[in-house]
Design a protein around this motif. Structure first.
Motif, PDB file in Angstrom:
ATOM      1  N   UNK A  53     110.860 -51.140 -64.218  1.00 29.19           N
ATOM      2  CA  UNK A  53     111.600 -51.276 -65.461  1.00 29.19           C
ATOM      3  C   UNK A  53     110.631 -51.066 -66.618  1.00 29.19           C
ATOM      4  N   UNK A  54     110.849 -50.029 -67.401  1.00 36.15           N
ATOM      5  CA  UNK A  54     109.967 -49.715 -68.517  1.00 36.15           C
ATOM      6  C   UNK A  54     110.199 -50.677 -69.678  1.00 36.15           C
ATOM      7  N   UNK A  55     109.292 -50.658 -70.629  1.00 38.63           N
ATOM      8  CA  UNK A  55     109.357 -51.592 -71.754  1.00 38.63           C
ATOM      9  C   UNK A  55     110.657 -51.479 -72.544  1.00 38.63           C
ATOM     10  N   UNK A  56     111.217 -50.271 -72.592  1.00 40.18           N
ATOM     11  CA  UNK A  56     112.461 -50.072 -73.340  1.00 40.18           C
ATOM     12  C   UNK A  56     113.706 -50.293 -72.485  1.00 40.18           C
ATOM     13  N   UNK A  57     113.502 -50.798 -71.250  1.00 39.08           N
ATOM     14  CA  UNK A  57     114.622 -51.103 -70.379  1.00 39.08           C
ATOM     15  C   UNK A  57     115.038 -49.980 -69.452  1.00 39.08           C
ATOM     16  N   UNK A  58     114.481 -48.794 -69.631  1.00 31.82           N
ATOM     17  CA  UNK A  58     114.836 -47.671 -68.756  1.00 31.82           C
ATOM     18  C   UNK A  58     114.232 -47.845 -67.362  1.00 31.82           C
ATOM     19  N   UNK A  59     114.865 -47.202 -66.393  1.00 32.16           N
ATOM     20  CA  UNK A  59     114.379 -47.241 -65.021  1.00 32.16           C
ATOM     21  C   UNK A  59     113.480 -46.044 -64.738  1.00 32.16           C
ATOM     22  N   UNK A  60     112.336 -46.306 -64.101  1.00 31.49           N
ATOM     23  CA  UNK A  60     111.454 -45.243 -63.627  1.00 31.49           C
ATOM     24  C   UNK A  60     111.414 -45.318 -62.103  1.00 31.49           C
ATOM     25  N   UNK A  61     111.983 -44.323 -61.439  1.00 32.38           N
ATOM     26  CA  UNK A  61     111.979 -44.307 -59.974  1.00 32.38           C
ATOM     27  C   UNK A  61     110.577 -43.980 -59.477  1.00 32.38           C
ATOM     28  N   UNK A  62     110.083 -44.796 -58.559  1.00 40.08           N
ATOM     29  CA  UNK A  62     108.717 -44.611 -58.071  1.00 40.08           C
ATOM     30  C   UNK A  62     108.649 -44.198 -56.607  1.00 40.08           C
ATOM     31  N   UNK A  63     109.784 -44.168 -55.915  1.00 40.00           N
ATOM     32  CA  UNK A  63     109.751 -43.727 -54.526  1.00 40.00           C
ATOM     33  C   UNK A  63     111.085 -43.918 -53.829  1.00 40.00           C
ATOM     34  N   UNK A  64     111.207 -43.275 -52.668  1.00 37.20           N
ATOM     35  CA  UNK A  64     112.379 -43.422 -51.808  1.00 37.20           C
ATOM     36  C   UNK A  64     111.889 -43.753 -50.411  1.00 37.20           C
ATOM     37  N   UNK A  65     112.520 -44.730 -49.774  1.00 38.90           N
ATOM     38  CA  UNK A  65     112.107 -45.167 -48.440  1.00 38.90           C
ATOM     39  C   UNK A  65     113.254 -45.022 -47.464  1.00 38.90           C
ATOM     40  N   UNK A  66     112.910 -44.648 -46.227  1.00 40.54           N
ATOM     41  CA  UNK A  66     113.921 -44.473 -45.184  1.00 40.54           C
ATOM     42  C   UNK A  66     113.471 -45.175 -43.909  1.00 40.54           C
ATOM     43  N   UNK A  67     114.267 -45.050 -42.856  1.00 35.32           N
ATOM     44  CA  UNK A  67     114.040 -45.781 -41.615  1.00 35.32           C
ATOM     45  C   UNK A  67     112.606 -45.644 -41.108  1.00 35.32           C
ATOM     46  N   UNK A  68     112.012 -46.782 -40.745  1.00 40.47           N
ATOM     47  CA  UNK A  68     110.657 -46.808 -40.216  1.00 40.47           C
ATOM     48  C   UNK A  68     109.582 -46.987 -41.259  1.00 40.47           C
ATOM     49  N   UNK A  69     109.954 -46.998 -42.535  1.00 45.39           N
ATOM     50  CA  UNK A  69     108.968 -47.144 -43.607  1.00 45.39           C
ATOM     51  C   UNK A  69     108.991 -48.571 -44.161  1.00 45.39           C
ATOM     52  N   UNK A  70     107.858 -48.981 -44.721  1.00 45.65           N
ATOM     53  CA  UNK A  70     107.704 -50.341 -45.219  1.00 45.65           C
ATOM     54  C   UNK A  70     107.895 -50.412 -46.725  1.00 45.65           C
ATOM     55  N   UNK A  71     108.395 -51.546 -47.183  1.00 45.26           N
ATOM     56  CA  UNK A  71     108.575 -51.799 -48.614  1.00 45.26           C
ATOM     57  C   UNK A  71     108.016 -53.183 -48.941  1.00 45.26           C
ATOM     58  N   UNK A  72     107.664 -53.352 -50.198  1.00 39.59           N
ATOM     59  CA  UNK A  72     107.204 -54.656 -50.653  1.00 39.59           C
ATOM     60  C   UNK A  72     105.701 -54.856 -50.638  1.00 39.59           C
ATOM     61  N   UNK A  73     104.954 -53.811 -50.253  1.00 42.53           N
ATOM     62  CA  UNK A  73     103.501 -53.943 -50.189  1.00 42.53           C
ATOM     63  C   UNK A  73     102.885 -54.217 -51.556  1.00 42.53           C
ATOM     64  N   UNK A  74     103.599 -53.829 -52.623  1.00 44.65           N
ATOM     65  CA  UNK A  74     103.056 -54.030 -53.968  1.00 44.65           C
ATOM     66  C   UNK A  74     103.056 -55.503 -54.379  1.00 44.65           C
ATOM     67  N   UNK A  75     103.617 -56.376 -53.537  1.00 44.78           N
ATOM     68  CA  UNK A  75     103.624 -57.793 -53.858  1.00 44.78           C
ATOM     69  C   UNK A  75     102.421 -58.550 -53.342  1.00 44.78           C
ATOM     70  N   UNK A  76     101.618 -57.891 -52.502  1.00 44.47           N
ATOM     71  CA  UNK A  76     100.489 -58.587 -51.871  1.00 44.47           C
ATOM     72  C   UNK A  76      99.446 -59.009 -52.894  1.00 44.47           C
ATOM     73  N   UNK A  77      99.107 -58.140 -53.830  1.00 45.46           N
ATOM     74  CA  UNK A  77      97.987 -58.381 -54.740  1.00 45.46           C
ATOM     75  C   UNK A  77      98.172 -59.616 -55.612  1.00 45.46           C
ATOM     76  N   UNK A  78      99.344 -59.741 -56.247  1.00 48.71           N
ATOM     77  CA  UNK A  78      99.537 -60.802 -57.238  1.00 48.71           C
ATOM     78  C   UNK A  78     100.572 -61.848 -56.846  1.00 48.71           C
ATOM     79  N   UNK A  79     101.098 -61.763 -55.622  1.00 46.85           N
ATOM     80  CA  UNK A  79     102.055 -62.758 -55.177  1.00 46.85           C
ATOM     81  C   UNK A  79     103.445 -62.589 -55.746  1.00 46.85           C
ATOM     82  N   UNK A  80     103.724 -61.427 -56.338  1.00 49.26           N
ATOM     83  CA  UNK A  80     105.064 -61.130 -56.856  1.00 49.26           C
ATOM     84  C   UNK A  80     105.308 -59.636 -56.711  1.00 49.26           C
ATOM     85  N   UNK A  81     106.542 -59.265 -56.416  1.00 52.75           N
ATOM     86  CA  UNK A  81     106.861 -57.849 -56.273  1.00 52.75           C
ATOM     87  C   UNK A  81     106.680 -57.135 -57.604  1.00 52.75           C
TER      88      UNK A  81
END
Length: 251
Positions: free
Chosen positions: A84-112
């Motif tokens: 979510x950008x500062x002005x409220x717009x959405x910036x798509x950063x990726x697409x995930x499909x079967x067999x792929x992992x999500x949520x790895x960006x939450x490891x560093x700071x304890x929040x997604x």
């Protein structure tokens, strides 16, 4: 596959226990978390019994800023990651499909650090990070396998974006379609004909292109005889020509 139902009708919470996933008999084991692990390590994963849940089209799996607890493995369907950008717009950063992992960006700071939204009816396995970390601490092989898989997901998400910086519109869309085709083929689907789960606007956001430019580029590929396009249904007529569009800049 149907969960057992309790006779305690007065207790909805106890009526349907969560479905559990055993990695050893999952048809995605060769491309998901068990990939490269020894049978003993896969048995260890089976012992954790990851919860499975369904996420309907348009619903969020998690939101940016939400406390991090789980990594998610996609069992079925397609998700998009976005910021979510500062002005409220959405910036798509990726697409995930079967067999792929999500949520790895939450490891560093304890929040997604991103939002994850289902683009169709989906199913995921919730992998508690503290449990998988604890199990990995007891096995060097498992620790290396988990690290390798996480690295693969991070590289996959960023490698295409790194290529896009100096590409024109046709090269960007060609790279996107070739990447998508390759990932579908790896999962046993047709590589040359598929239905896009994401909208033109979402593709444009991901590729840094305006909606009009995305539509115009699809039309150009169709006029050149490279694609057949029927709304979201895509057929790659000339795979070699599509690859040449991409290879022109890469080489």
């Amino acid at each position: 596959m149907t969960p057992a139902c309790s006779s305690a009708a007065h207790s909805p919470a106890a009526a349907i226990p969560p479905l559990k996933t055993r990695c050893s008999n999952c048809n995605l084991r060769d491309i998901c978390l068990p990939c490269g692990m020894t049978p003993a390590d896969v048995n260890g994963l089976d012992g954790l019994g990851f919860n499975r849940s369904k996420v309907k089209a348009g619903e969020a799996l998690y939101h940016e800023g939400q406390p991090f607890r789980n990594i998610y493995a996609v069992r079925m369907g397609t998700f998009k990651s976005s910021l979510t950008l500062a002005d409220g717009r959405e910036q798509v950063s990726g697409f995930q499909m079967a067999g792929e992992l999500m949520g790895l960006d939450g490891i560093a700071n304890g929040a997604y650090a991103s939002n994850s939204t289902a683009l169709e009816d989906t199913e995921v396995c919730a992998i508690p990070y503290d449990q998988i970390s604890g199990l990995a601490a007891t096995s060097t092989d498992l620790q290396q396998a988990v690290s390798r898989l996480m690295s693969r997901e991070i590289v996959r998400e960023h490698s295409l974006m790194m290529l896009l910086g100096s590409m024109n519109a046709e090269e960007r869309l060609a790279a996107f379609l070739l990447n998508l085709s390759q990932r579908l083929k790896l999962r046993g689907y047709a590589a040359g004909e598929f239905h896009l789960r994401m909208s033109r606007a979402e593709i444009g956001s991901y590729l840094g292109m305006k909606l009009e430019t995305v539509s115009r580029t699809f039309s150009a590929f169709q006029q050149q005889g490279i694609l057949e396009v029927d709304k979201r249904h895509i057929r790659i007529v000339d795979h070699a020509a599509l690859k040449r569009v991409f290879d022109t800049r890469v080489h």
